[in-house]
Design an enzyme around this catalytic site. Sequence first.
Site, short mmCIF file in Angstrom:
data_model
loop_
_atom_site.label_atom_id
_atom_site.label_comp_id
_atom_site.label_asym_id
_atom_site.label_seq_id
_atom_site.Cartn_x
_atom_site.Cartn_y
_atom_site.Cartn_z
N GLU A 72 26.69 72.41 42.68
CA GLU A 72 26.94 71.02 42.27
C GLU A 72 28.44 70.77 42.08
O GLU A 72 28.87 70.12 41.14
CB GLU A 72 26.16 70.70 40.98
CG GLU A 72 24.66 70.92 41.11
CD GLU A 72 24.03 70.13 42.26
OE1 GLU A 72 23.94 68.89 42.15
OE2 GLU A 72 23.64 70.74 43.27
N HIS A 118 32.35 66.92 44.58
CA HIS A 118 33.44 66.40 43.75
C HIS A 118 34.82 66.73 44.32
O HIS A 118 35.83 66.33 43.75
CB HIS A 118 33.35 66.98 42.34
CG HIS A 118 32.07 66.69 41.66
ND1 HIS A 118 31.80 65.48 41.07
CD2 HIS A 118 30.96 67.44 41.47
CE1 HIS A 118 30.59 65.50 40.54
NE2 HIS A 118 30.05 66.68 40.78
#
Length: 196
Positions: free
Chosen positions: A105, A109
């Site tokens: 995850e 980003h």
Amino acid sequence: MINPMASRFDDEIWELVPEDPGPPPHHIAGFVTNLSRFGRALDVGCGDGRLTALIEADEVTAADVSGVALDRARSRLSGVVVVETEPDARLPFGDSSFDLVLCAETIEHIRDVQLLLSEIRRVLAPGGTLALTTPAHSRLTGLDIAVRGFEARFDPLDAHLRFLTASSLKRLLADLGFEVASLKRARGTLLALATR
């Protein structure tokens, strides 16, 4: 020396996350706990260390750009080396330093995905494993945008910069020299295993 301004954005995001957000999502935790045992492992983008704690390895290093996240990781982890990294920079580890790199995850980003994946490949030992998770997007995402509009699907303040499908992630990993061993979709998440 880490540039404090470089990771301020990430620190501000982590300050919005509760100190104890609960356990990680079951399907992602299961992905990590089902990995083999490794000698040396790196969790790049470790956040608060909830997934790092699940890694089975003789030596574990947790790395992140956010000092706030790393303070939380330090309180959660024992016997783990914790390293603050700089955004959009080389990883501060030698070539072939790790048998496993977990990148959970995180890639969504990252501004310079090519640099990050190239650095992960550099620090992985030959035959080493990359275990990567990221939110899954597909044609349904496109349909949802067409029906409800872009703004209904994506929050302009969301920290996600990348939107990957199974095919785009597989192509990205292959283009950067990884051999994709498996790529699955579970509960809106892509779960990939690749080797150097």
